[in-house]
Design a protein around this motif. Structure first.
Motif, PDB file in Angstrom:
ATOM      1  N   PHE A  99       0.844  -1.205   0.000  1.00 20.17           N
ATOM      2  CA  PHE A  99       0.000   0.000   0.000  1.00 20.17           C
ATOM      3  C   PHE A  99       0.876   1.250   0.000  1.00 20.17           C
ATOM      4  O   PHE A  99       1.889   1.332   0.702  1.00 20.17           O
ATOM      5  CB  PHE A  99      -0.910  -0.001   1.220  1.00 20.17           C
ATOM      6  N   THR A 100       0.467   2.243  -0.786  1.00 22.88           N
ATOM      7  CA  THR A 100       1.214   3.491  -0.909  1.00 22.88           C
ATOM      8  C   THR A 100       0.550   4.573  -0.064  1.00 22.88           C
ATOM      9  O   THR A 100      -0.620   4.890  -0.267  1.00 22.88           O
ATOM     10  CB  THR A 100       1.265   3.954  -2.379  1.00 22.88           C
ATOM     11  N   SER A 101       1.276   5.130   0.877  1.00 20.15           N
ATOM     12  CA  SER A 101       0.711   6.139   1.768  1.00 20.15           C
ATOM     13  C   SER A 101       0.373   7.411   1.002  1.00 20.15           C
ATOM     14  O   SER A 101       0.916   7.679  -0.069  1.00 20.15           O
ATOM     15  CB  SER A 101       1.707   6.474   2.881  1.00 20.15           C
ATOM     16  N   SER A 102      -0.514   8.217   1.578  1.00 19.25           N
ATOM     17  CA  SER A 102      -0.929   9.463   0.933  1.00 19.25           C
ATOM     18  C   SER A 102       0.258  10.382   0.683  1.00 19.25           C
ATOM     19  O   SER A 102       0.366  11.004  -0.383  1.00 19.25           O
ATOM     20  CB  SER A 102      -1.964  10.179   1.802  1.00 19.25           C
ATOM     21  N   SER A 103       1.151  10.485   1.654  1.00 18.04           N
ATOM     22  CA  SER A 103       2.299  11.381   1.494  1.00 18.04           C
ATOM     23  C   SER A 103       3.198  10.915   0.362  1.00 18.04           C
ATOM     24  O   SER A 103       3.743  11.731  -0.403  1.00 18.04           O
ATOM     25  CB  SER A 103       3.096  11.459   2.803  1.00 18.04           C
ATOM     26  N   THR A 104       3.339   9.600   0.221  1.00 22.95           N
ATOM     27  CA  THR A 104       4.159   9.064  -0.866  1.00 22.95           C
ATOM     28  C   THR A 104       3.494   9.301  -2.215  1.00 22.95           C
ATOM     29  O   THR A 104       4.161   9.661  -3.199  1.00 22.95           O
ATOM     30  CB  THR A 104       4.420   7.560  -0.659  1.00 22.95           C
ATOM     31  N   VAL A 105       2.181   9.110  -2.271  1.00 21.76           N
ATOM     32  CA  VAL A 105       1.447   9.368  -3.516  1.00 21.76           C
ATOM     33  C   VAL A 105       1.654  10.818  -3.955  1.00 21.76           C
ATOM     34  O   VAL A 105       1.918  11.099  -5.127  1.00 21.76           O
ATOM     35  CB  VAL A 105      -0.057   9.083  -3.337  1.00 21.76           C
ATOM     36  N   ASN A 106       1.537  11.731  -3.001  1.00 25.29           N
ATOM     37  CA  ASN A 106       1.695  13.153  -3.327  1.00 25.29           C
ATOM     38  C   ASN A 106       3.113  13.457  -3.820  1.00 25.29           C
ATOM     39  O   ASN A 106       3.314  14.246  -4.748  1.00 25.29           O
ATOM     40  CB  ASN A 106       1.364  14.012  -2.113  1.00 25.29           C
ATOM     41  N   ASN A 107       4.094  12.810  -3.178  1.00 23.23           N
ATOM     42  CA  ASN A 107       5.477  12.983  -3.604  1.00 23.23           C
ATOM     43  C   ASN A 107       5.665  12.495  -5.034  1.00 23.23           C
ATOM     44  O   ASN A 107       6.316  13.167  -5.855  1.00 23.23           O
ATOM     45  CB  ASN A 107       6.405  12.227  -2.648  1.00 23.23           C
ATOM     46  N   TYR A 108       5.096  11.326  -5.346  1.00 23.12           N
ATOM     47  CA  TYR A 108       5.205  10.775  -6.701  1.00 23.12           C
ATOM     48  C   TYR A 108       4.505  11.669  -7.717  1.00 23.12           C
ATOM     49  O   TYR A 108       4.963  11.805  -8.866  1.00 23.12           O
ATOM     50  CB  TYR A 108       4.605   9.378  -6.761  1.00 23.12           C
ATOM     51  N   ALA A 109       3.397  12.264  -7.319  1.00 25.95           N
ATOM     52  CA  ALA A 109       2.676  13.150  -8.228  1.00 25.95           C
ATOM     53  C   ALA A 109       3.536  14.362  -8.595  1.00 25.95           C
ATOM     54  O   ALA A 109       3.627  14.746  -9.769  1.00 25.95           O
ATOM     55  CB  ALA A 109       1.365  13.596  -7.599  1.00 25.95           C
ATOM     56  N   GLN A 110       4.181  14.938  -7.595  1.00 23.73           N
ATOM     57  CA  GLN A 110       5.028  16.103  -7.863  1.00 23.73           C
ATOM     58  C   GLN A 110       6.212  15.725  -8.745  1.00 23.73           C
ATOM     59  O   GLN A 110       6.572  16.460  -9.675  1.00 23.73           O
ATOM     60  CB  GLN A 110       5.522  16.709  -6.542  1.00 23.73           C
ATOM     61  N   ARG A 111       6.822  14.580  -8.471  1.00 27.83           N
ATOM     62  CA  ARG A 111       7.957  14.137  -9.267  1.00 27.83           C
ATOM     63  C   ARG A 111       7.533  13.823 -10.701  1.00 27.83           C
ATOM     64  O   ARG A 111       8.263  14.145 -11.660  1.00 27.83           O
ATOM     65  CB  ARG A 111       8.610  12.913  -8.620  1.00 27.83           C
ATOM     66  N   THR A 112       6.365  13.215 -10.860  1.00 21.29           N
ATOM     67  CA  THR A 112       5.857  12.924 -12.205  1.00 21.29           C
ATOM     68  C   THR A 112       5.683  14.212 -12.997  1.00 21.29           C
ATOM     69  O   THR A 112       6.071  14.299 -14.176  1.00 21.29           O
ATOM     70  CB  THR A 112       4.511  12.178 -12.109  1.00 21.29           C
ATOM     71  N   LYS A 113       5.122  15.211 -12.338  1.00 22.24           N
ATOM     72  CA  LYS A 113       4.919  16.502 -12.992  1.00 22.24           C
ATOM     73  C   LYS A 113       6.250  17.163 -13.341  1.00 22.24           C
ATOM     74  O   LYS A 113       6.444  17.658 -14.456  1.00 22.24           O
ATOM     75  CB  LYS A 113       4.092  17.409 -12.077  1.00 22.24           C
ATOM     76  N   ASP A 114       7.164  17.141 -12.396  1.00 23.26           N
ATOM     77  CA  ASP A 114       8.464  17.775 -12.621  1.00 23.26           C
ATOM     78  C   ASP A 114       9.276  17.064 -13.693  1.00 23.26           C
ATOM     79  O   ASP A 114      10.001  17.707 -14.471  1.00 23.26           O
ATOM     80  CB  ASP A 114       9.262  17.810 -11.316  1.00 23.26           C
ATOM     81  N   ASP A 115       9.168  15.724 -13.720  1.00 20.50           N
ATOM     82  CA  ASP A 115       9.989  14.938 -14.639  1.00 20.50           C
ATOM     83  C   ASP A 115       9.357  14.763 -16.018  1.00 20.50           C
ATOM     84  O   ASP A 115       9.992  14.227 -16.932  1.00 20.50           O
ATOM     85  CB  ASP A 115      10.274  13.552 -14.042  1.00 20.50           C
ATOM     86  N   GLY A 116       8.114  15.170 -16.162  1.00 17.70           N
ATOM     87  CA  GLY A 116       7.466  15.125 -17.469  1.00 17.70           C
ATOM     88  C   GLY A 116       7.013  13.753 -17.915  1.00 17.70           C
ATOM     89  O   GLY A 116       6.914  13.491 -19.127  1.00 17.70           O
ATOM     90  N   TYR A 117       6.707  12.860 -16.960  1.00 19.64           N
ATOM     91  CA  TYR A 117       6.174  11.552 -17.350  1.00 19.64           C
ATOM     92  C   TYR A 117       4.681  11.659 -17.629  1.00 19.64           C
ATOM     93  O   TYR A 117       3.950  12.395 -16.962  1.00 19.64           O
ATOM     94  CB  TYR A 117       6.452  10.510 -16.268  1.00 19.64           C
ATOM     95  N   GLY A 118       4.227  10.899 -18.620  1.00 19.90           N
ATOM     96  CA  GLY A 118       2.859  11.048 -19.102  1.00 19.90           C
ATOM     97  C   GLY A 118       1.857  10.083 -18.533  1.00 19.90           C
ATOM     98  O   GLY A 118       0.693  10.075 -18.963  1.00 19.90           O
ATOM     99  N   VAL A 119       2.272   9.252 -17.569  1.00 16.42           N
ATOM    100  CA  VAL A 119       1.367   8.255 -16.992  1.00 16.42           C
ATOM    101  C   VAL A 119       1.515   8.252 -15.478  1.00 16.42           C
ATOM    102  O   VAL A 119       2.631   8.338 -14.954  1.00 16.42           O
ATOM    103  CB  VAL A 119       1.668   6.839 -17.535  1.00 16.42           C
ATOM    104  N   PHE A 120       0.376   8.146 -14.777  1.00 18.90           N
ATOM    105  CA  PHE A 120       0.373   7.954 -13.328  1.00 18.90           C
ATOM    106  C   PHE A 120      -0.461   6.714 -13.058  1.00 18.90           C
ATOM    107  O   PHE A 120      -1.657   6.671 -13.346  1.00 18.90           O
ATOM    108  CB  PHE A 120      -0.219   9.173 -12.613  1.00 18.90           C
ATOM    109  N   LEU A 121       0.189   5.681 -12.507  1.00 18.76           N
ATOM    110  CA  LEU A 121      -0.406   4.345 -12.411  1.00 18.76           C
ATOM    111  C   LEU A 121      -0.919   4.032 -11.013  1.00 18.76           C
ATOM    112  O   LEU A 121      -0.211   4.222 -10.023  1.00 18.76           O
ATOM    113  CB  LEU A 121       0.643   3.300 -12.804  1.00 18.76           C
TER     114      LEU A 121
END
Length: 476
Positions: A271-293
């Motif tokens: 299970f992915t904690s809320s804080s980790t999900v938010n961190n991944y969301a910011q990194r996805t946005k910053d890194d320019g990846y086109g998919v969030f799984l």
């Protein structure tokens, strides 16, 4: 400059066209592939732009235990759907030891979703959500990376394409886990098999989505003779939940990769904690990846869990639909009902001999006014209800041992809040409803063989449109 005669020019042109013809895109029919130069798929930018949302949000749903329609209940605050793609998890690649060939296989729950596409698939597609089928190994030695030759890979690709076309799906997802390469005398992974497979499937489904869950031997065999898997698939993503790591897929750009892998089920170890999900969301946005799984959506409303990420990715909170399948006539939580079977319109859902002990079976019985035929129906959230017989008010309608096979007995058991005691109630018209247990969404409460005889077994059975699965709720 030397002039070229018309005749010489014609000869030269013929020679050029001959060379082009001899080197056209082609895979040789042999166990050891020959060189090839395969055409790339269409402009990748259009694959993301067509959704009108970047990054895309992808959700895998374990249909053995969850209802894929839950995907459609999550929206952004502006009314757009949160999820762009819902993936049915999973069909299997199996192995026939007699023919020594791989073949596509569906278990009972996947079969139910596919054959009842108007119930499970089309409602999502009507909301603009693409619905794909994931293909998974099944411990039989058959996998995407060990087809012995091009013909074998093409044959399996044809089965996949037939499934997509038959059930109105939007594409295929490859998950190279649990193949157990070498079992049943099968070969080990080779360099060319997966390239052959995705190439054949792309040719058969030029306008459908192909994605790769980047795991297993296929992830180590992504190119052959200059042909890359990345030039054939549309998307690929990280398969390791609660981690952030973009897959290295030759021929695929970042706009079509997912680095974040989020497991939304809190009862699992990954299970992915809320804080980790938010961190991944910011990194996805910053890194320019086109998919969030995301993976493993259930029936519980977790819009607040998603909102942290969606605020970062899209500047929007996530909302949840009413989350209920309450009939339009309304179910009054806490009220008492009789459940009248559609088999004859008069017989009732009944507790055997008005029993009060754990494991007492329920049956079909003619109306007699007994409290064993009266059920208190209570909303337990997420669109589910529990049903408690008045003769044993501490018990609930329960699927024996949380079974998920056709014919599993339905009983009463001490109220415990498990999914085997939660029932989704869905209108099917003419004042009748189906009841589907939360732990086995592809099944319904069912009268054995559609019989109206007193004492007939009540069970769960693969969802269908027969009268044996229709119940009229009569409020007392």
């Amino acid at each position: 400059m030397k002039k070229i005669s018309v005749q010489s020019l014609l000869i030269l042109l013929i020679g050029v066209f001959s060379v082009i013809s001899c080197n056209s895109d082609r895979l040789e029919e042999s166990g050891a592939p020959q060189g090839e130069s395969l055409s790339n798929k269409g402009n990748q930018t259009s694959k993301v732009a067509a959704f009108g949302k970047n990054p895309l949000s992808i959700m895998y749903v374990e249909v053995n235990s969850n209802d894929i329609r839950e995907v459609g209940k999550y929206k952004l605050a502006d009314g757009r759907q949160l999820f762009d793609v819902a993936i049915i998890f999973a069909a299997n690649i199996n192995y026939n030891t007699s023919t020594q060939k791989a073949y596509l296989s569906f278990n009972t729950q996947v079969t139910n979703v596919l054959t009842n596409k108007d119930t499970y698939i089309k409602p999502l597609q009507d909301k603009g959500i693409k619905v794909m089928l994931s293909i998974l190994g099944n411990h039989q030695g058959a996998g995407f990376a060990n087809f012995p030759n091009q013909a074998a890979a093409q044959a399996f690709a044809q089965e996949l394409a037939d499934a997509v076309n038959t059930y109105g799906l939007d594409g295929i997802d490859f998950d190279d886990e649990y193949a157990n390469y070498g079992a049943n005398g099968t070969g080990q992974a080779n360099q060319y098999s997966f390239v052959y497979l995705v190439t054949a499937l792309r040719d058969l489904l030029p306008n459908k989505i192909i994605s790769f869950y980047n795991i297993g031997p296929s992830a180590s065999n992504l190119s052959y003779n200059g042909v890359t898997v990345g030039s054939k698939v549309d998307y690929a993503w990280n398969p390791y939940y609660s981690t952030y790591s973009a897959p290295n897929i030759p021929g695929l750009d970042n706009a079509h990769k997912g680095a974040a892998a989020v497991n939304v089920n809190p009862s699992t170890s990954s299970f992915t904690s809320s804080s980790t999900v938010n961190n991944y969301a910011q990194r996805t946005k910053d890194d320019g990846y086109g998919v969030f799984l995301y993976y493993d959506l259930g029936a519980t409303n977790i819009a607040s869990y998603f909102s942290g990420a969606t605020n970062i990715l899209y500047g929007q909170n996530t909302t949840y639909g009413d989350g209920t399948t309450t009939p339009t006539t309304g179910i009054t939580s806490g009220a008492t009902y009789q459940l009248v079977s559609g088999t004859n319109g008069t017989s009732m859902l009944d507790v055997l001999n008005a029993g009060t002990t754990d494991g007492t079976k329920v049956q079909l019985w003619g109306s007699n006014g007994n409290t064993a035929q009266k059920w208190k129906i209570t909303d337990v959230g997420g669109g589910y209800y529990k049903l408690q017989p008045l003769n044993a008010p501490t018990k609930s309608l329960d699927v024996s041992n949380s079974g998920t096979t056709n014919g599993t007995q339905v009983q009463i058991y001490t109220d415990n809040g498990t999914n085997a005691q939660k029932w989704k109630i869905t209108s099917v018209g003419n004042d009748y409803y189906t009841l589907s247990p939360a732990h086995a969404s592809g099944f319904n409460l069912d009268v054995n063989n559609g019989s109206a005889t007193n004492g007939t077994k009540i069970q769960i059975w693969t969802a269908n449109t027969g009268n044996a699965q229709k119940w009229k709720l009569v409020k007392l």
